[in-house]
Design an enzyme around this catalytic site. Structure first.
Site, PDB file in Angstrom:
ATOM      1  N   PHE A 149       0.589  -1.193   0.012  1.00 23.63           N
ATOM      2  CA  PHE A 149       0.142  -0.088  -0.001  1.00 23.63           C
ATOM      3  C   PHE A 149       0.921   1.270  -0.038  1.00 23.63           C
ATOM      4  CE2 PHE A 149      -2.042  -3.478   2.350  1.00 23.63           C
ATOM      5  CZ  PHE A 149      -3.135  -3.743   1.372  1.00 23.63           C
ATOM      6  N   CYS A 264      -1.078   4.221 -10.081  1.00 22.85           N
ATOM      7  CA  CYS A 264      -2.017   2.980  -9.547  1.00 22.85           C
ATOM      8  C   CYS A 264      -3.563   3.558  -9.659  1.00 22.85           C
ATOM      9  CB  CYS A 264      -1.590   3.055  -7.987  1.00 22.85           C
ATOM     10  SG  CYS A 264       0.124   2.197  -7.962  1.00 22.85           S
TER      11      CYS A 264
HETATM   12  C1  UDX Z   1      -1.822   5.233  -4.042  1.00 18.75           C
HETATM   13  C2  UDX Z   1      -2.124   4.867  -2.879  1.00 18.75           C
HETATM   14  O1  UDX Z   1      -2.352   5.786  -1.790  1.00 18.75           O
HETATM   15  C3  UDX Z   1      -1.305   3.737  -2.162  1.00 18.75           C
HETATM   16  O2  UDX Z   1      -1.882   3.235  -1.011  1.00 18.75           O
HETATM   17  C4  UDX Z   1      -1.263   2.495  -3.345  1.00 18.75           C
HETATM   18  O3  UDX Z   1      -0.254   1.686  -2.832  1.00 18.75           O
HETATM   19  C5  UDX Z   1      -0.693   3.088  -4.578  1.00 18.75           C
HETATM   20  O4  UDX Z   1      -1.485   4.221  -5.077  1.00 18.75           O
HETATM   21  P1  UDX Z   1       0.195   6.875  -5.180  1.00 18.75           P
HETATM   22  O5  UDX Z   1      -0.159   6.615  -6.517  1.00 18.75           O
HETATM   23  O6  UDX Z   1       1.534   7.121  -4.617  1.00 18.75           O
HETATM   24  O7  UDX Z   1      -0.449   6.025  -3.854  1.00 18.75           O
HETATM   25  O8  UDX Z   1      -0.455   8.470  -4.781  1.00 18.75           O
HETATM   26  P2  UDX Z   1      -1.401   9.151  -3.705  1.00 18.75           P
HETATM   27  O9  UDX Z   1      -0.821   9.533  -2.512  1.00 18.75           O
HETATM   28  O10 UDX Z   1      -2.493   8.010  -3.276  1.00 18.75           O
HETATM   29  O11 UDX Z   1      -2.110  10.230  -4.658  1.00 18.75           O
HETATM   30  C6  UDX Z   1      -2.838   9.751  -5.912  1.00 18.75           C
HETATM   31  C7  UDX Z   1      -3.443  10.974  -6.328  1.00 18.75           C
HETATM   32  O12 UDX Z   1      -4.487  11.574  -5.885  1.00 18.75           O
HETATM   33  C8  UDX Z   1      -2.325  12.045  -6.853  1.00 18.75           C
HETATM   34  O13 UDX Z   1      -2.304  12.599  -8.119  1.00 18.75           O
HETATM   35  C9  UDX Z   1      -2.777  13.169  -5.612  1.00 18.75           C
HETATM   36  O14 UDX Z   1      -2.422  14.412  -6.218  1.00 18.75           O
HETATM   37  C10 UDX Z   1      -4.281  12.955  -5.893  1.00 18.75           C
HETATM   38  N1  UDX Z   1      -4.888  13.360  -4.628  1.00 18.75           N
HETATM   39  C11 UDX Z   1      -4.587  12.751  -3.425  1.00 18.75           C
HETATM   40  C12 UDX Z   1      -6.027  14.722  -4.747  1.00 18.75           C
HETATM   41  O15 UDX Z   1      -6.251  15.020  -6.019  1.00 18.75           O
HETATM   42  N2  UDX Z   1      -6.617  14.912  -3.591  1.00 18.75           N
HETATM   43  C13 UDX Z   1      -6.272  14.458  -2.534  1.00 18.75           C
HETATM   44  O16 UDX Z   1      -6.999  14.804  -1.529  1.00 18.75           O
HETATM   45  C14 UDX Z   1      -5.380  13.183  -2.322  1.00 18.75           C
END
Ligand code: UDX
Length: 437
Positions: A149, A264
């Site tokens: 995760f 992801c």
């Molecule tokens: C995600 C999951 O969080 C992680 O647990 C899994 O293993 C892989 O996918 P990650 O892809 O590294 O991790 O990014 P994350 O921090 O989850 O952010 C995903 C996207 O959502 C980013 O583009 C971020 O900018 C966006 N986001 C996040 C928002 O637009 N708003 C938010 O409030 C939070």
């Protein structure tokens, strides 16, 4: 323990280094010779805070080695498979070719009693199929599914101190034996009190995609609220703060903006809906298609705001795009909303200059047609419009007075709602956020 990690991308390279950091004897395997050479020399082939440090210290102890030859992994007791499962070229389903190739090439090297542990995010049902393959071709080995995760940018911490461990194992004694091997691998985390859930293969596979589907839904939910806020004069940021105080809801992942991207969330919700369709339960996950649609709409919304800010046309206007990665503390531009916005504005005839602290090299490979500069100052110079799309610390910290002295036109779109509208307006800027008055 003697551990191999097959696939040394964002997930595998961190996992291999972290396992060595915990004291295990680890070999990382990848088919990409360049990647393996870089890792062996202690240089991560991508940006991840904290990784250079543990990679260097672990390689120096001799407990972490890298190779392109799977035969070098033959004496491992535990083999983690951490290869990618990207979206297929022509459908929304996951492309399992790397998982299948990893398992097929690993089979002849499996020692009696070895445990193969799937870490890749796969469609539910994959582990059962691969367990049958192992039972047929390497009957002395076993399979467990152990989703990860980790978040990019926090991958080292998330791997060393996970918030939960999930083991998908076979029924009966075989499964119990697999779980106790994983307990030895993760002893440090378990001793620190990390919750551990031992379950069947299907549940373990689903935990991963369900978690990502939930997070994606949360983001699209708040982005949908931001659309309503826009037409009613409400403030989605205050709304998120207020509903976030309800412990059942929580404030995290309620930041409205240009939406989610990365390697992801987008592909995982698409693969999940594709799998539900195959299972005859498409209706159950139909809402995830809407989640995807809302998310993609945010990118267009930021582009529309940009056009609007320049009175209907961006043609030949200089637009400074701040950020190309899908989020800060990463150099990853896969399915990046920021990069999408930059490319669309360029397509509309704007003179786009994009900047990013870490992502330019990767962005340039995908979109060589864009102009890039590593200097935010350079990007801002004489800009008619500033579009902030990745909330790197240095962009959040921009001073409105100082920035005003660099640009040609004081217009800014805050695609992540991270700037203070009052301060920017006070400095003479036309400020537009997402769902903020
Ligand atoms: C995600 C999951 O969080 C992680 O647990 C899994 O293993 C892989 O996918 P990650 O892809 O590294 O991790 O990014 P994350 O921090 O989850 O952010 C995903 C996207 O959502 C980013 O583009 C971020 O900018 C966006 N986001 C996040 C928002 O637009 N708003 C938010 O409030 C939070």
């Amino acid at each position: 323990m003697r551990i191999s990690v097959i696939g040394c991308g964002y997930l595998g390279a961190v996992h291999a280094s972290a396992m060595a950091e915990l004291g295990h004897d680890v070999i990382g395997i990848d088919v990409d010779e360049g990647k393996i050479a870089a890792l062996a020399a202690g240089r991560p082939p991508f940006f991840e805070p904290g990784l250079p440090e543990i990679l260097t210290s672990a390689t120096a102890t001799g407990r972490l080695r890298f190779s392109t030859d799977l035969a070098d992994a033959a004496d491992a007791e535990v083999h983690f498979v951490a290869v990618g499962t990207p979206q297929a070229a022509d459908t929304h389903a996951a492309d399992l070719r790397y998982v299948d190739a990893a398992f097929t090439s690993l089979l002849p090297h499996l020692a009696d009693g070895a445990l193969v542990v799937g870490k890749s995010t796969v469609p539910v049902g994959t582990a059962a199929r691969l367990a049958a393959l192992i039972a047929r071709e390497a009957p002395g080995a076993r399979l467990a599914w152990n989703p990860e995760f980790l978040r990019e940018g926090y991958a080292v911490k998330d791997t060393l101190e996970p918030d939960r461990l999930v083991y998908g194992v076979a029924a009966g004694e075989q499964g119990m034996a697999a779980a106790s091997v994983l307990d030895q691998v993760y002893r440090a985390a378990l001793e620190a009190g990390t919750p551990r859930i031992v379950t069947d293969y299907a549940t373990a596979e689903l935990v991963k995609v369900a978690a990502n589907a939930f997070l994606a839904t949360k983001i699209s939910f708040i982005n949908a609220m931001s659309e309503i806020a826009d037409v009613t004069g409400a403030d989605v940021t205050a709304l998120a703060d207020a509903i976030g105080h309800d412990a059942r809801i929580g404030r995290r992942f309620l930041n409205a903006g240009v939406g989610f991207g990365g390697g992801c969330l987008p592909k995982d919700i698409r693969a999940f809906t594709a799998r539900a369709d195959e299972l005859g339960r498409g209706d159950s996950l139909a809402f995830l298609k809407e989640v995807d649609t809302i998310n993609l709409r945010q990118r267009q919304r930021v582009v529309d705001l940009a056009v609007d800010a320049l009175d209907g046309s961006v043609f030949r206007k200089k637009v400074a795009v701040l950020g190309v990665t899908f989020k800060p503390e990463s150099d990853d531009v896969r399915d990046s909303p920021a990069l999408d916005v930059a490319v669309t504005l360029k397509g509309l005839g704007a003179d786009v200059v994009a900047t990013d602290p870490e992502g330019i090299e990767n962005a340039r490979l995908r979109h060589p047609q864009l102009d890039y500069t590593s200097s935010a100052r350079e990007a801002l110079r004489d800009a008619d419009l500033v579009v902030l799309v990745t909330e790197w610390r240095e962009y959040r910290a921009l001073d409105p007075e100082h920035t005003a002295g660099l640009v040609r036109g004081r217009r800014i779109i805050d695609g992540r709602n991270v700037l203070d509208p009052v301060a920017w307006r006070a400095a003479g800027w036309a400020y537009r956020g997402i769902g903020r008055p």
